[in-house]
Design a protein around this motif. Structure first.
Motif, PDB file in Angstrom:
ATOM      1  N   ASP A  90       0.924  -1.035  -0.080  1.00 22.18           N
ATOM      2  CA  ASP A  90      -0.004  -0.123  -0.129  1.00 22.18           C
ATOM      3  C   ASP A  90       1.063   1.186   0.096  1.00 22.18           C
ATOM      4  O   ASP A  90       0.566   2.373  -0.928  1.00 22.18           O
ATOM      5  CB  ASP A  90      -0.962  -0.022   1.062  1.00 22.18           C
ATOM      6  N   VAL A  91       1.911   1.146   0.796  1.00 22.18           N
ATOM      7  CA  VAL A  91       2.801   2.410   0.729  1.00 22.18           C
ATOM      8  C   VAL A  91       3.434   2.635  -0.481  1.00 22.18           C
ATOM      9  O   VAL A  91       3.541   3.641  -1.045  1.00 22.18           O
ATOM     10  CB  VAL A  91       3.976   2.410   1.867  1.00 22.18           C
ATOM     11  N   ILE A  92       3.906   1.522  -1.083  1.00 21.58           N
ATOM     12  CA  ILE A  92       4.673   1.608  -2.462  1.00 21.58           C
ATOM     13  C   ILE A  92       3.508   2.131  -3.522  1.00 21.58           C
ATOM     14  O   ILE A  92       3.884   3.033  -4.280  1.00 21.58           O
ATOM     15  CB  ILE A  92       5.166   0.322  -2.863  1.00 21.58           C
ATOM     16  N   SER A  93       2.219   1.837  -3.642  1.00 22.13           N
ATOM     17  CA  SER A  93       1.268   2.225  -4.294  1.00 22.13           C
ATOM     18  C   SER A  93       1.086   3.800  -4.244  1.00 22.13           C
ATOM     19  O   SER A  93       0.979   4.601  -5.112  1.00 22.13           O
ATOM     20  CB  SER A  93      -0.081   1.204  -4.252  1.00 22.13           C
ATOM     21  N   LEU A  94       0.955   4.175  -2.765  1.00 20.12           N
ATOM     22  CA  LEU A  94       0.636   5.548  -2.306  1.00 20.12           C
ATOM     23  C   LEU A  94       1.912   6.304  -2.932  1.00 20.12           C
ATOM     24  O   LEU A  94       1.379   7.689  -3.446  1.00 20.12           O
ATOM     25  CB  LEU A  94       0.281   5.716  -1.010  1.00 20.12           C
ATOM     26  N   VAL A  95       2.770   5.910  -2.829  1.00 20.85           N
ATOM     27  CA  VAL A  95       4.123   6.880  -3.278  1.00 20.85           C
ATOM     28  C   VAL A  95       4.114   6.936  -4.914  1.00 20.85           C
ATOM     29  O   VAL A  95       4.354   8.164  -5.348  1.00 20.85           O
ATOM     30  CB  VAL A  95       5.586   6.334  -2.656  1.00 20.85           C
ATOM     31  N   ARG A  96       3.859   5.650  -5.610  1.00 23.03           N
ATOM     32  CA  ARG A  96       3.832   5.879  -6.926  1.00 23.03           C
ATOM     33  C   ARG A  96       2.665   6.833  -7.363  1.00 23.03           C
ATOM     34  O   ARG A  96       2.817   7.398  -8.478  1.00 23.03           O
ATOM     35  CB  ARG A  96       3.571   4.490  -7.500  1.00 23.03           C
ATOM     36  N   LEU A  97       1.506   6.814  -6.911  1.00 23.96           N
ATOM     37  CA  LEU A  97       0.553   7.579  -7.172  1.00 23.96           C
ATOM     38  C   LEU A  97       0.635   9.084  -6.716  1.00 23.96           C
ATOM     39  O   LEU A  97      -0.247   9.909  -6.940  1.00 23.96           O
ATOM     40  CB  LEU A  97      -0.864   6.950  -6.626  1.00 23.96           C
ATOM     41  N   ARG A  98       1.844   9.417  -5.985  1.00 22.48           N
ATOM     42  CA  ARG A  98       2.077  10.677  -5.319  1.00 22.48           C
ATOM     43  C   ARG A  98       0.813  10.998  -4.325  1.00 22.48           C
ATOM     44  O   ARG A  98       0.767  12.358  -4.401  1.00 22.48           O
ATOM     45  CB  ARG A  98       2.035  11.717  -6.461  1.00 22.48           C
ATOM     46  N   ARG A  99       0.579  10.256  -3.751  1.00 25.56           N
ATOM     47  CA  ARG A  99      -0.599  10.431  -2.512  1.00 25.56           C
ATOM     48  C   ARG A  99       0.296  10.373  -1.305  1.00 25.56           C
ATOM     49  O   ARG A  99      -0.171  10.547  -0.177  1.00 25.56           O
ATOM     50  CB  ARG A  99      -1.575   9.661  -2.548  1.00 25.56           C
ATOM     51  N   HIS A 128      10.107   2.611 -11.672  1.00 26.23           N
ATOM     52  CA  HIS A 128       9.489   2.421 -10.502  1.00 26.23           C
ATOM     53  C   HIS A 128      10.020   1.154  -9.958  1.00 26.23           C
ATOM     54  O   HIS A 128      10.107   1.191  -8.575  1.00 26.23           O
ATOM     55  CB  HIS A 128       7.827   1.978 -10.864  1.00 26.23           C
ATOM     56  N   ARG A 129      10.698   0.274 -10.448  1.00 28.98           N
ATOM     57  CA  ARG A 129      11.599  -0.737  -9.790  1.00 28.98           C
ATOM     58  C   ARG A 129      12.756  -0.334  -9.206  1.00 28.98           C
ATOM     59  O   ARG A 129      13.039  -0.415  -7.866  1.00 28.98           O
ATOM     60  CB  ARG A 129      11.741  -1.842 -10.831  1.00 28.98           C
ATOM     61  N   SER A 130      13.386   0.820  -9.641  1.00 24.56           N
ATOM     62  CA  SER A 130      14.670   1.425  -9.055  1.00 24.56           C
ATOM     63  C   SER A 130      14.351   2.114  -7.803  1.00 24.56           C
ATOM     64  O   SER A 130      15.056   2.483  -6.799  1.00 24.56           O
ATOM     65  CB  SER A 130      15.136   2.243 -10.170  1.00 24.56           C
ATOM     66  N   GLU A 131      12.831   2.306  -7.470  1.00 19.31           N
ATOM     67  CA  GLU A 131      12.465   3.153  -6.518  1.00 19.31           C
ATOM     68  C   GLU A 131      12.056   2.062  -5.223  1.00 19.31           C
ATOM     69  O   GLU A 131      11.854   2.518  -4.204  1.00 19.31           O
ATOM     70  CB  GLU A 131      11.294   4.112  -6.702  1.00 19.31           C
TER      71      GLU A 131
END
Length: 120
Positions: free
Chosen positions: A68-77, A111-114
């Motif tokens: 969930d954290v990874i998804s929220l970061v990717r979505l800039r939320r 995204h993988r590099s993050e």
């Protein structure tokens, strides 16, 4: 629950899902309990209160929380650092899975590099 980090100048807190821990034993190191009713509410509160996220070796709940954290970061939320603490190679299979997602076109190289894995 084990305390793995003692923040400077702050008290330790515990997020407790009330229905799951009705007979919890008090840990004297925990100075503040935050009771919530559901696992979703617990996760939301953790995300709200945390400055950074470290996934220690764990089970499905740990994977759900860090995903969930990874998804929220990717979505800039959410703007917060995160990593997997790869104790004794525990997360090696997951690291390979992320690489496979890139190879199969389900995840970008950027995204993988993050997604960081820190070895013990």
């Amino acid at each position: 629950m084990e305390i793995v980090y003692q923040p400077y100048g702050k008290e330790e807190s515990a997020l407790i899902v009330s229905p799951l821990f009705l007979k919890r034993e008090e840990d004297p190191r925990i100075k503040h309990h935050i009771d919530v009713e559901t696992l979703s509410e617990r996760k939301d509160k953790m995300i709200e209160l945390a400055d950074a996220f470290v996934a220690l070796p764990g089970g499905p709940g740990t994977l759900e929380e860090i995903s969930d954290v990874i998804s929220l970061v990717r979505l800039r939320r959410l703007n917060a650092p995160y990593c997997f603490y790869n104790v004794n190679g525990f997360y090696d299979p997951l690291m390979r899975f992320y690489d496979e997602m890139v190879e199969q076109g389900y995840f970008t190289s950027l995204h993988r590099s993050e997604v960081h894995f820190v070895d013990s």
